[in-house]
Design a protein around this motif. Structure first.
Motif, PDB file in Angstrom:
ATOM      1  N   ALA A   1       0.909  -1.270   0.111  1.00 40.57           N
ATOM      2  CA  ALA A   1      -0.098  -0.007   0.093  1.00 40.57           C
ATOM      3  C   ALA A   1       0.880   1.283   0.040  1.00 40.57           C
ATOM      4  O   ALA A   1       0.627   2.176  -0.829  1.00 40.57           O
ATOM      5  N   ILE A   2       1.867   1.202   0.730  1.00 32.39           N
ATOM      6  CA  ILE A   2       2.803   2.331   0.716  1.00 32.39           C
ATOM      7  C   ILE A   2       3.408   2.625  -0.515  1.00 32.39           C
ATOM      8  O   ILE A   2       3.682   3.781  -1.177  1.00 32.39           O
TER       9      ILE A   2
ATOM     10  N   THR B   1       8.333   5.385   9.691  1.00 27.18           N
ATOM     11  CA  THR B   1       9.683   4.629   9.872  1.00 27.18           C
ATOM     12  C   THR B   1      10.518   4.429   8.477  1.00 27.18           C
ATOM     13  O   THR B   1      11.768   4.889   8.427  1.00 27.18           O
ATOM     14  N   VAL B   2       9.811   3.845   7.605  1.00 31.48           N
ATOM     15  CA  VAL B   2      10.444   3.602   6.210  1.00 31.48           C
ATOM     16  C   VAL B   2      10.886   4.729   5.488  1.00 31.48           C
ATOM     17  O   VAL B   2      11.847   4.884   4.748  1.00 31.48           O
TER      18      VAL B   2
ATOM     19  N   PRO C   1       5.497  12.502   4.686  1.00 29.38           N
ATOM     20  CA  PRO C   1       4.671  11.164   5.126  1.00 29.38           C
ATOM     21  C   PRO C   1       3.422  11.107   5.663  1.00 29.38           C
ATOM     22  O   PRO C   1       2.928  10.065   5.337  1.00 29.38           O
ATOM     23  N   GLU C   2       2.893  12.178   6.039  1.00 27.49           N
ATOM     24  CA  GLU C   2       1.628  12.015   6.546  1.00 27.49           C
ATOM     25  C   GLU C   2       0.830  11.897   5.236  1.00 27.49           C
ATOM     26  O   GLU C   2      -0.329  10.916   5.322  1.00 27.49           O
ATOM     27  N   ARG C   3       1.215  12.476   4.081  1.00 24.40           N
ATOM     28  CA  ARG C   3       0.035  12.450   2.988  1.00 24.40           C
ATOM     29  C   ARG C   3       0.546  11.037   2.528  1.00 24.40           C
ATOM     30  O   ARG C   3      -0.830  10.492   1.989  1.00 24.40           O
TER      31      ARG C   3
ATOM     32  N   ARG D   1       0.468   3.493   8.858  1.00 23.70           N
ATOM     33  CA  ARG D   1       0.642   4.604   9.258  1.00 23.70           C
ATOM     34  C   ARG D   1       1.972   4.765   9.955  1.00 23.70           C
ATOM     35  O   ARG D   1       2.734   5.472   9.745  1.00 23.70           O
ATOM     36  N   LEU D   2       1.785   3.808  11.042  1.00 26.07           N
ATOM     37  CA  LEU D   2       3.340   3.774  11.814  1.00 26.07           C
ATOM     38  C   LEU D   2       4.406   3.161  10.949  1.00 26.07           C
ATOM     39  O   LEU D   2       5.573   3.856  10.909  1.00 26.07           O
TER      40      LEU D   2
END
Length: 731
Positions: A198-199, A244-245, A211-213, A239-240
């Motif tokens: 998904a990311i 990190t990545v 990162p938030e978007r 989200r977590l």
């Protein structure tokens, strides 16, 4: 004024009538795959085995081509669902999505459903369709559509998706799924799970977003896919993970067993290809031998771990093929054991210690100043120089009196080497070292007599290649390039007399000759024929073991890249175990025979008067041979003098009393050849036995040994200088 959009029908006509492309203008899938660029170069050994992966393109991070079956199903599903839900139904352009989309964002590649995966791939394959600062023009968007339709008629769907995954830009410099997966998630693409997929899909739409978007977009992808399956998605984990990545890069720029060697090979490739070359080769084959490279690395690290607590952490190894000069192993550092792992110990300048002595004696033998049986005195000496008195010492602080050149070199005695350099001259010796390929920064006058003991700086690579000259009986040739494409015979020229080189090799292979210093069972005594020399620089900052067999020359350096001294680590305890281990590995199934003597050498039995050394068969350059070596006029008659001699001190010794050291700590040990002697000092009895202690006082003294009948056996004259001794202050 706001620009009016064209009707869909007009645009369709433009696509059909204005952008017809000939079939030959479209690359095939095989061509695109074959031309796939990569920022990584794989360095292979001489047999094609991979040694090192190295990033060689700093402008982009792009990995190897990944076949579609090697991409996780979770990622394939997430990407298609996010970018092109009707991918397997349309023929390049999703006209259903076009008709239902608002005209203002019809050709905006960020609008899901309008710009298909095939259209995006067309934009990645054709530079003319690349978006500018203001996005793509409508003609570029139309061109994408035409390209997409052509692709769909000639490529399969799985090929289109595979090519897209390998060419799509992700975050920052990352291009293609291999680079993204390894950089962000530290794994190959086949291992990506649902959250990671998904990311990844979210980064296609907004590669450089905050990162938030990215986390929000990844959550939307997961929720949409879950709704399609009648389930619910929990976005907390994704989200977590996103936070990190996106902060880390887990794909190292280099990994493997030969980082320093491949760096040199890469520089050689660039010089060969030319400065204007920008392409990064996917593979470069080197002359290295992977099993040997790994063995050398393992032996070095194991040895340094065994020296834990002795303040030593660095080392380097190089192995050369004697005939070709090819590099078979190049270990530049101890890796994780070092605090300076990037420093290449193979090319760093260090002091070589006693490893220069073989070249010094070879020069003296070639010039017929000495032979292997010539006698040189190993005794305390004070040599006047422009900078003051030069007072060399042996490594073990002991003196052995008169010794042959064979014993002096094999046992690495310092004072005989200094005496030999005084015969040859520092300037001539420095010139000889330069001819051997050693990079001396100054002339011989700068180094003075200390050059005999390694006061200059050399590299492990140049020193090992100089020893290769000894292995090749005086013929010096350059180290061959590391690129296997440049392999071949490397020319050389004669820089040493072949007879002198042979004699030095014979000495360095003689375990009995080195026994006085190293013992008869040292690591230097291998089961096959080898010749070797160790060396330790001042304050134990460097130690070395360099030597050769019939086919290979091996050089090992152990020390600290910072130049800090080690704690009681010499050439035999530091570098020699690695050298011996490599020779054992190289010749486990391969013999090593002693070389044949070159023309111009004579073998002759020699005897030594005064019981200095046992008789033996010795090699001579023609014209230097003689049957007897003895001291004094009587020695030349062939009748050896069997009277015991004083070994230490020797006539002419000058001692200096240090007023700051208590007298009890300045006693001099007097040594004789036999135990049944009596000592006299200035005609007064001093003691009995092979050794006696004497506390010296200023003045000139005569030291004698006599037998039980009082008959004089030997005598020496010495001088003691110095003021009165200070008494220690009491607290």
């Amino acid at each position: 004024m706001k620009r009016r959009a064209l009707p869909v029908g007009v645009l369709v006509g433009v696509l059909v009538g204005s952008f017809s492309l000939p079939a030959w203008a479209l690359p095939s899938f095989a061509e695109v795959k074959a031309a796939h660029p990569t920022s990584e170069t794989l360095f292979l050994d001489r047999h094609g085995e991979m040694l090192q992966r190295q990033r060689t393109d700093p402008s982009v991070r792009q990995g190897a081509w990944v076949a579609l079956p090697e991409v996780s199903p979770a990622l394939r599903s997430a990407l298609v669902y996010s970018e092109d839900r009707r991918f397997y139904e349309h023929a390049g352009v999703d006209w259903q999505a076009v008709a239902s989309a608002a005209w203002g964002n019809l050709w905006n590649t960020r609008t899901r459903g309008a710009s298909t995966i095939t259209m995006q791939l067309a934009g990645l394959l054709d530079g003319d369709l690349k978006a500018g600062a203001q996005g793509r023009s409508w003609t570029q968007k139309a061109g994408q559509a035409v390209w997409a339709q052509w692709l769909e008629t000639r490529w399969r769907k799985d090929q289109i998706l595979e090519a897209y995954l390998n060419r799509v830009p992700f975050r920052s410099e990352l291009v293609g799924i291999d680079a993204l997966s390894r950089s962000l998630f530290g794994k190959a693409p086949h291992g990506l799970d649902a959250d990671e997929a998904a990311i990844t899909a979210a980064l296609v739409r907004a590669p450089n977003a905050a990162p938030e978007r990215v986390a929000d977009r990844a959550c939307e992808v997961q929720q949409a896919m879950a709704r399609a399956q009648g389930a619910k998605a929990d976005c907390l984990s994704v989200r977590l993970l996103t936070g990190t990545v996106l902060r880390e890069r887990r794909w190292a720029a280099s990994e493997g067993d030969a980082p320093h060697a491949t760096r040199r090979a890469w520089n050689e490739w660039r010089q060969q290809a030319g400065t204007g070359t920008r392409a990064t080769p996917p593979q470069i084959r080197t002359t290295l031998w992977a099993p040997l490279q790994r063995e050398a690395q393992t032996l070095l690290q194991r040895q340094l771990r065994s020296l834990l607590g002795r303040r030593v952490e660095d080392g380097a190894v190089v192995v050369l093929d004697n005939a070709s000069g090819e590099v078979l192993a190049w270990v530049g550092s101890s890796g994780l054991l070092s605090q300076a792992a990037e420093v290449d110990g193979v090319t760093a300048l260090r002091q070589p210690g006693s490893t220069l002595k073989p070249f010094l004696y070879a020069q003296a033998i070639a010039e017929k100043r000495l032979s292997a049986a010539s006698l040189i005195e190993d005794a305390p000496t004070h040599i006047p120089t422009a900078a003051g008195l030069y007072i060399p010492q042996n490594y073990d602080r002991n003196f052995r009196g008169w010794v042959s050149v064979r014993t002096a070199l094999a046992s690495s005695l310092n004072i005989p080497a200094v005496r030999t350099l005084a015969m040859v001259s520092p300037e001539d010796f420095a010139a000889q070292l330069v001819r051997l390929g050693l990079p001396l920064r100054e002339g011989g006058d700068y180094y003075g007599l200390g050059l005999a003991l390694g006061s200059a700086e050399v590299t492990l690579l140049s020193l090992t290649n100089a020893y290769r000259t000894l292995a090749n009986q005086g013929r010096q040739g350059p180290v061959a390039p590391l690129l296997a494409s440049q392999r071949g015979a490397v020319g050389g020229s004669a820089v040493l007399d072949p007879g002198a080189a042979f004699i030095v090799g014979d000495i360095l292979s003689d375990a009995n000759a080195r026994a006085a210093t190293f013992g008869t069972d040292s690591l230097l005594a291998t089961r096959v024929w080898t010749a070797v020399k160790t060396g330790t620089s001042k304050d134990m900052r460097d130690n070395w073991a360099v030597g050769w067999s019939q086919r290979y020359t091996v050089g090992v350096w152990v020390g600290n890249a910072s130049g800090a001294p080690m704690g009681d680590v010499s050439g035999t305890t530091g570098a020699a175990p690695v050298w011996a281990g490599l020779m054992r590995w190289l010749h486990e199934r391969q013999p090593s025979r002693a070389p044949s003597p070159p023309a111009g050498l004579i073998a002759q039995t020699v005897r030594f008067g005064d019981r200095l050394e046992p008789s033996r068969r010795e090699w001579f350059i023609a014209g230097t041979e003689q049957p007897l070596f003895a001291l004094g006029a009587g020695g030349d008659s062939g009748a050896p003098d069997l009277r015991p001699r004083i070994l230490s001190p020797t006539t002419g010794t000058i001692l200096a009393i240090d007023p700051d050291i208590p007298p009890a700590h300045q006693r001099l040990t007097l040594k004789a050849e036999a135990a049944d002697v009596r000592w006299r000092l200035d005609d007064k009895p001093l003691g009995k036995g092979k050794e006696v202690q004497w506390m010296p006082w200023p003045g000139r003294h005569r030291i004698e040994i006599v037998n039980a009948r009082g008959e004089l056996l030997d005598s020496v004259r010495i001088e003691v200088r110095g003021a009165g001794v200070k008494t220690s202050a009491r607290p």
